[in-house]
Design a protein around this motif. Structure first.
Motif, mmCIF file in Angstrom:
data_model
loop_
_atom_site.group_PDB
_atom_site.id
_atom_site.type_symbol
_atom_site.label_atom_id
_atom_site.label_comp_id
_atom_site.label_asym_id
_atom_site.label_seq_id
_atom_site.Cartn_x
_atom_site.Cartn_y
_atom_site.Cartn_z
ATOM 1 N N ILE A 9 0.869 -1.173 0.000
ATOM 2 C CA ILE A 9 0.000 0.000 0.000
ATOM 3 C C ILE A 9 0.902 1.217 0.000
ATOM 4 C CG2 ILE A 9 -1.942 -1.070 1.210
ATOM 5 C CD1 ILE A 9 -1.047 0.528 3.708
ATOM 6 N N GLU A 10 0.336 2.356 -0.350
ATOM 7 C CA GLU A 10 1.118 3.584 -0.369
ATOM 8 C C GLU A 10 1.255 4.089 1.064
ATOM 9 O OE1 GLU A 10 2.843 5.559 -2.111
ATOM 10 O OE2 GLU A 10 2.525 7.598 -1.409
ATOM 11 N N GLY A 11 2.459 4.206 1.553
ATOM 12 C CA GLY A 11 2.693 4.638 2.926
ATOM 13 C C GLY A 11 2.730 3.450 3.879
ATOM 14 N N ARG A 56 4.392 17.379 -3.043
ATOM 15 C CA ARG A 56 5.299 16.426 -2.367
ATOM 16 C C ARG A 56 4.615 15.671 -1.229
ATOM 17 N NH1 ARG A 56 7.846 19.613 -6.254
ATOM 18 N NH2 ARG A 56 9.726 18.521 -6.815
ATOM 19 N N ILE A 57 3.324 15.923 -1.025
ATOM 20 C CA ILE A 57 2.602 15.159 -0.013
ATOM 21 C C ILE A 57 2.594 13.690 -0.407
ATOM 22 C CG2 ILE A 57 0.293 14.691 0.916
ATOM 23 C CD1 ILE A 57 -0.177 17.691 0.971
ATOM 24 N N CYS A 58 2.441 13.442 -1.698
ATOM 25 C CA CYS A 58 2.244 12.063 -2.127
ATOM 26 C C CYS A 58 2.990 11.785 -3.420
ATOM 27 C CB CYS A 58 0.761 11.804 -2.315
ATOM 28 S SG CYS A 58 0.421 10.148 -2.867
ATOM 29 N N GLY A 59 3.643 10.634 -3.492
ATOM 30 C CA GLY A 59 4.393 10.285 -4.683
ATOM 31 C C GLY A 59 3.573 9.543 -5.712
ATOM 32 N N ILE A 60 2.403 9.032 -5.303
ATOM 33 C CA ILE A 60 1.574 8.303 -6.268
ATOM 34 C C ILE A 60 0.521 9.241 -6.853
ATOM 35 C CG2 ILE A 60 -0.117 7.347 -4.645
ATOM 36 C CD1 ILE A 60 0.071 4.710 -6.172
ATOM 37 N N LEU A 103 -1.697 1.273 -11.579
ATOM 38 C CA LEU A 103 -0.664 0.816 -10.654
ATOM 39 C C LEU A 103 -1.287 0.045 -9.503
ATOM 40 C CD1 LEU A 103 2.503 1.671 -10.449
ATOM 41 C CD2 LEU A 103 1.722 2.758 -8.381
ATOM 42 N N LYS A 137 0.296 2.096 -17.603
ATOM 43 C CA LYS A 137 1.087 3.011 -16.789
ATOM 44 C C LYS A 137 1.949 3.895 -17.693
ATOM 45 C CE LYS A 137 2.830 4.420 -12.812
ATOM 46 N NZ LYS A 137 4.200 4.698 -13.014
ATOM 47 N N ASP A 141 1.864 7.884 -17.821
ATOM 48 C CA ASP A 141 3.106 8.634 -17.584
ATOM 49 C C ASP A 141 3.394 9.569 -18.750
ATOM 50 O OD1 ASP A 141 3.590 7.617 -15.135
ATOM 51 O OD2 ASP A 141 5.079 6.150 -15.766
ATOM 52 N N ALA A 151 6.894 13.026 -14.961
ATOM 53 C CA ALA A 151 5.866 12.038 -14.604
ATOM 54 C C ALA A 151 5.539 12.038 -13.112
ATOM 55 C CB ALA A 151 6.295 10.655 -15.042
ATOM 56 N N VAL A 152 6.557 12.203 -12.254
ATOM 57 C CA VAL A 152 6.307 12.338 -10.819
ATOM 58 C C VAL A 152 6.620 13.794 -10.468
ATOM 59 C CG1 VAL A 152 6.901 11.525 -8.523
ATOM 60 C CG2 VAL A 152 6.983 9.957 -10.434
ATOM 61 N N HIS A 153 5.753 14.448 -9.713
ATOM 62 C CA HIS A 153 5.904 15.860 -9.371
ATOM 63 C C HIS A 153 6.047 16.754 -10.617
ATOM 64 C CE1 HIS A 153 6.069 14.517 -5.353
ATOM 65 N NE2 HIS A 153 7.310 14.089 -5.359
ATOM 66 N N THR A 412 0.660 8.270 3.357
ATOM 67 C CA THR A 412 1.465 9.492 3.319
ATOM 68 C C THR A 412 0.563 10.711 3.126
ATOM 69 O OG1 THR A 412 1.893 9.121 0.986
ATOM 70 C CG2 THR A 412 3.599 8.463 2.508
ATOM 71 N N CYS B 18 7.124 11.054 0.714
ATOM 72 C CA CYS B 18 5.970 10.850 -0.158
ATOM 73 C C CYS B 18 6.070 9.569 -0.953
ATOM 74 C CB CYS B 18 5.792 12.028 -1.103
ATOM 75 S SG CYS B 18 6.886 11.999 -2.528
ATOM 76 N N GLU B 19 7.182 8.886 -0.904
ATOM 77 C CA GLU B 19 7.427 7.644 -1.638
ATOM 78 C C GLU B 19 7.473 7.836 -3.149
ATOM 79 O OE1 GLU B 19 5.039 4.421 -0.169
ATOM 80 O OE2 GLU B 19 5.742 4.751 1.862
ATOM 81 N N GLY B 20 7.559 9.074 -3.582
ATOM 82 C CA GLY B 20 7.635 9.356 -5.012
ATOM 83 C C GLY B 20 8.904 8.799 -5.630
ATOM 84 N N PHE B 23 8.442 5.321 -6.659
ATOM 85 C CA PHE B 23 7.685 5.245 -7.904
ATOM 86 C C PHE B 23 8.547 5.675 -9.083
ATOM 87 C CE2 PHE B 23 4.076 5.422 -4.930
ATOM 88 C CZ PHE B 23 3.466 4.258 -5.336
#
Lengths: 416, 244
Positions: A9-11, A56-60, A103, A137, A141, A151-153, A412, B18-20, B23
């Motif tokens: 799971i995330e976090g 940046r709170i969450c990477g997913i 994902l 995915k 992306d 793709a991320v942030h 997260t 954030c675990e980014g 990923f």
């Protein structure tokens, strides 16, 4: 029965359930990620930094945080985004939904139902399923990268508009993928509709954005199945956020009632506004109009996945047909406060900001989707009792973890 | 390649963040897959169920340790691993949460944010928020073949010019490119945004000059904010240069 950090799971979160006389009399989900106090650290920073930091709170799901944040901040500084900016943001969110859903569905959930322990094993044993995940995915992306710059942030979407527009060439790259990806998304829905989900049921209160004209995800009012319909600005009157003594993650309720947000809620509230092709397939597959089993969140995600692939096609086609024009990033007009609500992959996300006369943030409030459904998750962990009864301990753990994964919590986000 | 018996063991760990970056590692699945020919992933909670306690040849750690549990976990990882790689801005500089260190204690009753290197000895740094996918693989492959992985020692500007971006500073817009370590292919500036310095300062960074350049563009308070989005850049840089 207690657990270490739940895998896939995330976090980080652990859970605790206590089975007594065939009933679960205590169920808790405990966030283990440390608090980062994002709402507090934003105070004293300039308005344009909010999307950069909140993403940046969450990477997913960074895209949805940055988009909701830009929208709320635009409301606070008196900017009205242009039609083109809004269309591009909608496309960005389509990418976000497919990114997160594919994902979660394939790499985190599917191993549970295929009897393998990880996506790496899935790849070995069922390469055909795995390759679908990769294609989806990649497509998502690509959208986020082309529109958002990374793709991320992502970086291009800022308060006031887009700092850089996607090139026609890159949009065509997305367009070229459609046929293949739409097929995969359809197969994905068929595949998840064929899974045997554990059966629990109850009346669930749903809450999601609602727009009379379309399947709402970027804008709209909040509608609940408890009969509320309210604008994002009034969220504090309806969504009560509170601290729970044993938990770093906050809990939120709908005026004291547990509620459910996310794909399952959006589907149950906005089903008739889904893309016609999706509806046709749903009817053909005999998928109920209304969900009463939290495990069906998985199915709802697969439905949305297909819908958003088709939606992204419509938007990209539109952008290519109409063309885009260069627009300057808009400057702030006034400094006051603003709120915005968007649909994150996991449910309605609220951002609220207040800025002082010089453009520095003085107040920030963020309510994430996971916070809104954690009470429901604890409630449903208790409902699992009939399934857990008489099973071995590791099997019980597996089932509880499956439920947690079906909810798709993002710890997260919940602790932020 | 299937019969590679000399695989190294790898653990990928996450503390508060954030675990980014995880990923970002998973982004190109094919590439990640070819990595499995050289490494056995023995611990990766985000993606698998069966996680071993160690020992590992290589461990990757992202995030900042916040609770006692996480600090203990970090010590455990260090003890079990031959090589420890710091992944991403949080582990490297403190991340966005390290802004907390600037807030008076009476508002937040919590200890200051510490980076991974503040607590245990580390071997390599993979900077960025999020990390550059290719850099992660380059680092891991260098380790596999027994090479010493080195970060590029040029500023973001170097790459930015190769990408033919218009200089933001010349347009009187803020940017931290001149003092920030390259290796990200100037991704933010390519997307129209300024460089926020997520990869930390290069060794020969000149902070005074940077602030002097920014002064006509931004208010002093904004400059201070900008130099600390992902951690206190100047402090980390001073610590690194005086330590060696």
């Amino acid at each position: 029965m207690a657990s270490k950090a739940v895998p896939k799971i995330e976090g980080h979160a652990s859970f605790y359930t206590h089975l007594k006389n065939g009933r679960v009399d205590k169920a808790r989900i405990i966030g283990l990620d440390g608090e980062r106090f994002v709402e507090k650290i934003l105070v004293g920073r300039k308005y344009y930094e909010a999307p950069v930091i909140t993403s940046r709170i969450c990477g997913i799901c960074p895209v949805i945080h940055s988009t909701t944040s830009t929208r709320a901040m635009e409301a606070a500084v008196g900017i009205t985004a242009s039609k083109q900016t809004e269309t591009l943001r909608e496309l960005l969110l389509c990418g976000q939904m497919i990114q997160s859903h594919s994902l979660h569905l394939y790499l985190l959930v599917t191993p549970d139902y295929m009897g393998v322990s990880s996506s790496f094993e899935l790849q070995k044993d069922h390469p055909e399923i795995f390759s679908k995940a990769v294609e989806l995915k990649k497509y998502a992306d690509l959208i986020v990268e082309v529109i958002g710059g990374r793709a991320v942030h992502p970086v291009s979407n800022v308060v006031g508009g887009f700092k850089k527009l996607p090139s026609l060439e890159n949009l065509k790259k997305i367009q070229n993928q459609f046929r293949k990806v739409a097929e995969i998304a359809e197969e994905t829905l068929r595949f998840f509709a064929s899974l045997e989900l554990p059966k629990i049921s109850r009346e669930i209160i749903y809450s999601a954005l609602f727009d009379p004209k379309k399947y709402a995800y970027y804008s709209g009012d909040v509608k609940t199945t408890a009969g509320n319909l309210f604008q994002a600005e009034n969220y504090t009157n309806y969504v009560y956020e509170e601290l729970v003594p044993y938990n770093r993650a906050k809990f939120a309720t709908l005026q004291g009632k547990t509620m459910m947000v996310g794909a399952i809620a959006r589907y149950s509230i906005n089903r008739n506004k889904l893309n016609k092709e999706v509806i046709r397939l749903i009817v053909k597959l005999n998928i109920p109009k209304y969900f009463d089993n939290p495990f069906q969140n998985i199915l709802a995600q697969a439905i949305e996945n297909y819908h958003f692939v088709l939606e992204s096609k419509n938007i990209v086609d539109y952008l290519i047909r109409e063309g885009m024009k260069r627009e300057a990033v808009k400057e702030p007009k006034k400094m006051s406060k603003g709120t915005s609500a968007c649909e994150a992959p996991r449910g309605t996300l609220f951002h609220h900001y207040e800025v002082d006369d010089n453009g520095y943030i003085i107040k920030c409030d963020i309510i994430t989707p996971t916070v809104q459904f954690l009470p429901s998750l604890e409630y449903d962990m208790k409902n699992l009792a009939p399934i857990l009864r008489g099973k071995k301990k590791n099997e019980q753990t597996e089932i509880v973890e499956m439920l947690i994964r079906a909810f798709d919590p993002c710890i997260t986000c919940a602790t932020h | 390649m299937d019969k590679n018996n000399n695989k190294k063991t790898l653990g990928i760990f996450s503390l508060t963040c954030c675990e980014g970056c995880q990923f970002a590692i998973l982004r190109h699945y094919e590439k990640f897959n070819s990595l499995l020919n050289f490494f056995d992933i023995e611990n990766f909670r985000l993606a698998q169920e069966n996680n071993e306690p160690g020992p590992f040849d290589v461990a990757i750690v992202e995030g900042t340790p916040e609770s006692k549990g996480e600090i203990d976990h970090l010590h455990m990882i260090r003890k079990q691993s031959e090589i420890l790689i710091v992944l991403g801005s949080c582990a490297h500089l403190g991340g966005i949460q390290s802004e907390r260190n600037r807030i008076p204690n009476k508002f937040i009753r919590k200890a200051d944010v510490k980076t991974v290197a503040d607590i245990v000895k580390t071997d390599y740094i993979l900077p960025g928020c999020p990390v550059n996918h290719d850099e992660v693989f380059k680092c891991l492959m260098d380790i596999y073949w027994g090479k010493v992985f080195k970060l590029p020692d040029h500023s973001v500007c170097f790459e930015c010019r190769q990408n033919e971006n218009e200089c933001l500073l010349k347009q009187r817009k803020a940017c931290l490119g001149p003092i920030t370590r390259g290796g990200c292919n100037s991704v933010c500036v390519n997307g129209g945004e300024m460089c926020f310095g997520c990869r930390g300062a290069i060794d020969q960074a000149n902070f005074e000059k940077m602030i002097e350049i920014l002064e006509p563009i931004l208010e002093n308070r904004e400059i201070e904010n900008l130099l600390s989005i992902f951690g206190n850049y100047q402090k980390e840089w001073k610590g690194r240069n005086n330590g060696k």
